[in-house]
Scaffold this active site. Structure first.
Site, PDB file in Angstrom:
ATOM      1  N   HIS A 100       0.805  -1.229   0.000  1.00 14.84           N
ATOM      2  CA  HIS A 100       0.000   0.000   0.000  1.00 14.84           C
ATOM      3  C   HIS A 100       0.827   1.262   0.000  1.00 14.84           C
ATOM      4  O   HIS A 100       0.399   2.287  -0.509  1.00 14.84           O
ATOM      5  CB  HIS A 100      -1.026  -0.039   1.130  1.00 14.84           C
ATOM      6  CG  HIS A 100      -2.182  -0.911   0.754  1.00 14.84           C
ATOM      7  ND1 HIS A 100      -2.283  -2.210   1.162  1.00 14.84           N
ATOM      8  CD2 HIS A 100      -3.204  -0.684  -0.095  1.00 14.84           C
ATOM      9  CE1 HIS A 100      -3.349  -2.734   0.612  1.00 14.84           C
ATOM     10  NE2 HIS A 100      -3.932  -1.843  -0.152  1.00 14.84           N
ATOM     11  N   GLU A 153     -10.967 -10.176  -6.657  1.00 16.60           N
ATOM     12  CA  GLU A 153      -9.597 -10.178  -6.157  1.00 16.60           C
ATOM     13  C   GLU A 153      -9.330 -11.371  -5.238  1.00 16.60           C
ATOM     14  O   GLU A 153      -8.264 -11.492  -4.660  1.00 16.60           O
ATOM     15  CB  GLU A 153      -9.259  -8.849  -5.462  1.00 16.60           C
ATOM     16  CG  GLU A 153     -10.265  -8.403  -4.426  1.00 16.60           C
ATOM     17  CD  GLU A 153      -9.956  -7.023  -3.847  1.00 16.60           C
ATOM     18  OE1 GLU A 153      -8.843  -6.521  -4.000  1.00 16.60           O
ATOM     19  OE2 GLU A 153     -10.872  -6.452  -3.218  1.00 16.60           O
ATOM     20  N   ASP A 161      -4.403  -8.045  -5.161  1.00 17.70           N
ATOM     21  CA  ASP A 161      -4.794  -9.091  -4.224  1.00 17.70           C
ATOM     22  C   ASP A 161      -5.035 -10.423  -4.927  1.00 17.70           C
ATOM     23  O   ASP A 161      -4.742 -11.474  -4.364  1.00 17.70           O
ATOM     24  CB  ASP A 161      -6.043  -8.664  -3.444  1.00 17.70           C
ATOM     25  CG  ASP A 161      -5.670  -7.729  -2.308  1.00 17.70           C
ATOM     26  OD1 ASP A 161      -4.726  -8.058  -1.572  1.00 17.70           O
ATOM     27  OD2 ASP A 161      -6.279  -6.661  -2.178  1.00 17.70           O
ATOM     28  N   CYS A 182      -8.130  -2.749 -11.781  1.00 20.76           N
ATOM     29  CA  CYS A 182      -7.702  -1.568 -11.036  1.00 20.76           C
ATOM     30  C   CYS A 182      -6.472  -1.875 -10.178  1.00 20.76           C
ATOM     31  O   CYS A 182      -6.055  -1.057  -9.378  1.00 20.76           O
ATOM     32  CB  CYS A 182      -8.835  -0.995 -10.205  1.00 20.76           C
ATOM     33  SG  CYS A 182      -9.427  -2.119  -8.943  1.00 20.76           S
TER      34      CYS A 182
HETATM   35  C1  PEP Z   1      -6.168  -4.718  -5.729  1.00 21.16           C
HETATM   36  O1  PEP Z   1      -6.170  -5.566  -4.844  1.00 21.16           O
HETATM   37  O2  PEP Z   1      -5.687  -4.901  -6.866  1.00 21.16           O
HETATM   38  C2  PEP Z   1      -6.734  -3.387  -5.465  1.00 21.16           C
HETATM   39  C3  PEP Z   1      -6.863  -2.495  -6.407  1.00 21.16           C
HETATM   40  O3  PEP Z   1      -7.055  -3.095  -4.175  1.00 21.16           O
HETATM   41  P1  PEP Z   1      -5.975  -2.626  -3.071  1.00 21.16           P
HETATM   42  O4  PEP Z   1      -4.659  -2.527  -3.761  1.00 21.16           O
HETATM   43  O5  PEP Z   1      -6.439  -1.333  -2.521  1.00 21.16           O
HETATM   44  O6  PEP Z   1      -6.057  -3.736  -2.109  1.00 21.16           O
HETATM   45 MG    MG Z   2      -7.367  -5.249  -3.033  1.00 19.37          MG
END
Ligand code: PEP
Ligand code: MG
Length: 590
Positions: free
Chosen positions: A192, A437, A461, A508
């Site tokens: 993150h 995910e 994920d 995403c």
């Molecule tokens: C992902 O898991 O690809 C996603 C976009 O969510 P995050 O990275 O916020 O867990």
């Molecule tokens: Mg995610």
């Protein structure tokens, strides 16, 4: 001059002084052998640290004397006495000169002996003193290692933040105007911190080995987030190279004219929608000039980080409304996809996140919302109210089965009914989507597609859970393979299910911004790629050079391979294909 290699995490090239940041975690303590002849030098560091720590304590005591009672002052006077204690000094001197242990390790060892001694005492008062040892030790180690603690007070000039690791809440605490880049030991391209760095357009390198012990506060370093390197004490020639690379980049960017076509337009027609990933606190307006068609992922959980209490419905509504209004100006059919609270894993929120043995497999995201219906309803109301101000989509994170969607639909209907009763306007047809995910969701994509209006694949994920490889752990980064046949299988299965049911499917996760992988997703049929804004111009340049026929050829190449090949084989073939199609790809990527 030394160059260290880590993981290229957020693109960009910067140079500046080091700011060693400890964050909220432990101070990493270096341990090394003091070579014969260097003992005096080592002991001088100890003496300087004692002097600095005493000075800090004395000024703290002076402030406290003016403001508070005797008790507080007495605690810190005891800390001063500890620093002046000849036994302590003797012990450290002995460790350095006889055992050849460095000062930090010697301090740690002395304090832990004292801690053990006091913990055996019967008297409560003495046992309580253990906390004082912790405090003095922390102060001394900070003075010795140069780790800063309060960025708002100590980060005064634009600097490169060097830390062992950073949690999302520590990262958002940093004063943005003075952050030039991040270099961390921990993390990976999809942790993150990495996502935050990308969203804030801050260059970052993660997964470095021991960078915190190799730099000193204030030391000049060059950080290259595109190559994943950090150069300590660069010489004159390297600094000149940096200057020329920066001007080369400016020229390449000027050349990157898309001929007036919207970002994501393919050669000879057709398009792949390019959207931006953002979180509260990032200005949406800046996304227009880089070509984002809309916002494909609004990480709402950042409204929860670093707060003493939950954001109220009105606080959430104001934040969402502003983002919705700004996003709707990005393009004629722009929309914003607000993701419901996605906490858990490494995104912990004070007062909300329970201590769990396995937080990545715990009560997180949609699971948390379904077990805390009041929190869920408050967020749904705020999102629905904001939907009256521009095209808003809502999506649920970490969906693992249809039951969760069924339950969420009942709650959403109830919230809508209440808004109707209260005569509050909202978009009655607000599309609702599921993030794919979790492998179970991808496998069961047909059933899920029947219950939602769109899919957004969270590859960060999906790869982590499919490969059972922690996305933030550099030790298993080699298993984090977007081109593993298992991942390709799940991607294709999800895309096919979405299209069978006539719904849009986007990606995403950060892989959307990878020139080889993001283009591969588009080739396999993904309708929309959502990524950190800084990567949109790069991907737009690539797509402008490729036709739909090229993408079909790319998909065929991979379709013929997976199943029997390794992830590396597939990746290499993809890279070769890309280099053949776009021989100057390296120029486009800088
Ligand atoms: C992902 O898991 O690809 C996603 C976009 O969510 P995050 O990275 O916020 O867990
Ligand atoms: Mg995610």
């Amino acid at each position: 001059m030394t160059t260290l290699a880590g993981i290229a995490t957020s693109r960009g090239l910067v140079s500046g002084p080091v700011f060693l940041y400890r964050g909220d975690g432990e101070i990493p303590v270096p341990e090394y052998v003091v070579e014969a002849g260097h003992e005096e030098e080592e002991l001088r560091r100890f003496e300087r640290a004692i002097v600095d720590t005493k000075r800090d304590l004395e000024s703290l005591i002076a402030v406290l004397r003016e403001r508070t009672g005797r008790e507080d002052v007495r605690v810190f006077e005891c800390h001063l006495m500890f620093l002046e204690d000849p036994t302590f000094e003797e012990a450290v001197k002995y460790s350095v000169t006889v055992d050849h242990i460095n000062v930090e390790a010697a301090v740690k060892s002395f304090v832990s002996k004292m801690r053990a001694q006091f913990s055996r005492m019967n008297d409560e008062y003495f046992r309580e003193r253990i906390r004082d040892f912790d405090d003095v030790e922390r102060r001394l180690l900070r003075a010795l290692t140069g780790f800063a603690q309060d960025p708002h007070r100590e980060l005064k000039v634009p600097s490169i933040i060097v830390a062992d690791d950073l949690t999302p809440s520590e990262t958002v605490k940093l004063p943005r105007e003075n952050v030039l880049g991040f270099a961390t030991n921990g993390g990976s391209a999809t942790s993150h911190v990495a996502l935050l760095a990308r969203a804030m357009a801050i260059p970052a390198v993660t997964g470095l080995v021991n960078v915190t012990s190799l730099v000193k506060p204030g030391m000049t370093v060059i950080l290259d987030g595109s190559n994943g390197t950090i150069t300590l004490n660069p010489d004159k020639q390297t600094c000149e190279l940096l200057e020329s690379a920066l001007s080369h980049r400016k020229a390449a960017e000027a050349k990157a004219d898309l001929g007036g076509a919207p970002a994501g337009t393919l050669r000879e027609g057709g398009q792949v929608l390019l959207y931006a990933n953002i979180h509260p606190g990032v200005a949406v307006s800046g996304l227009k000039e880089i070509g984002a068609r809309g916002v494909g992922l609004y990480r709402s959980e950042y409204l929860w980080l670093n707060r003493e209490r939950e954001p109220t419905e009105d606080e959430q509504f104001e934040a969402y409304k502003e983002a919705v209004i700004e996003a709707s100006k990005l393009s004629p059919k722009a929309s914003i996809t607000i993701r419901a609270l996605d906490i858990g894993g490494d995104k912990t929120v004070k007062g909300i996140s329970a201590k769990e043995a396995n937080p990545f497999l715990g009560n997180r995201s949609i699971r948390y919302l379904l077990s805390n219906v009041d929190v869920f309803k408050t967020q749904l109301r705020a999102v629905l109210r904001a939907s009256a101000f521009g095209k808003t989509y809502l999506m649920y994170p970490m969906v693992s089965c249809v039951e969760e969607l069924n339950e969420a639909a009942v709650i959403l209907a109830e919230v809508k009914r209440k808004l109707d009763e209260d005569n509050i306007p909202y978009d009655r047809n607000m599309p609702v989507g599921a993030m794919i995910e979790i492998p179970a969701a991808a496998i069961n994509a047909d059933a899920i597609a029947k219950r939602v209006d769109f899919f957004s694949i969270g590859t960060n994920d999906l790869i982590q859970y499919t490969m059972a490889a922690d996305r933030s752990n550099e030790a298993v980064a080699h298993l984090y393979q977007p081109t593993n046949p298992a991942i390709l299988y799940l991607m294709k299965r999800t895309i096919a299910a979405a299209h069978r049911h006539g719904i849009m499917v986007g990606v995403c996760g950060e892989s959307a911004a990878d020139p080889i992988i993001g283009v591969l997703w588009a080739a396999l049929g993904i309708d929309m790629l959502s990524m950190s804004g800084t990567y949109i111009p790069v991907m737009a340049k690539l797509f402008r050079r490729l036709s739909r026929k090229d993408l079909d050829e790319y998909a065929a190449l991979v379709n013929d391979m997976d199943g029997s090949c390794t992830a590396q084989d597939i990746f290499e073939s993809c890279r070769e294909w890309m280099e053949r199609k776009i021989p100057d790809i390296d120029d486009l990527l800088i």
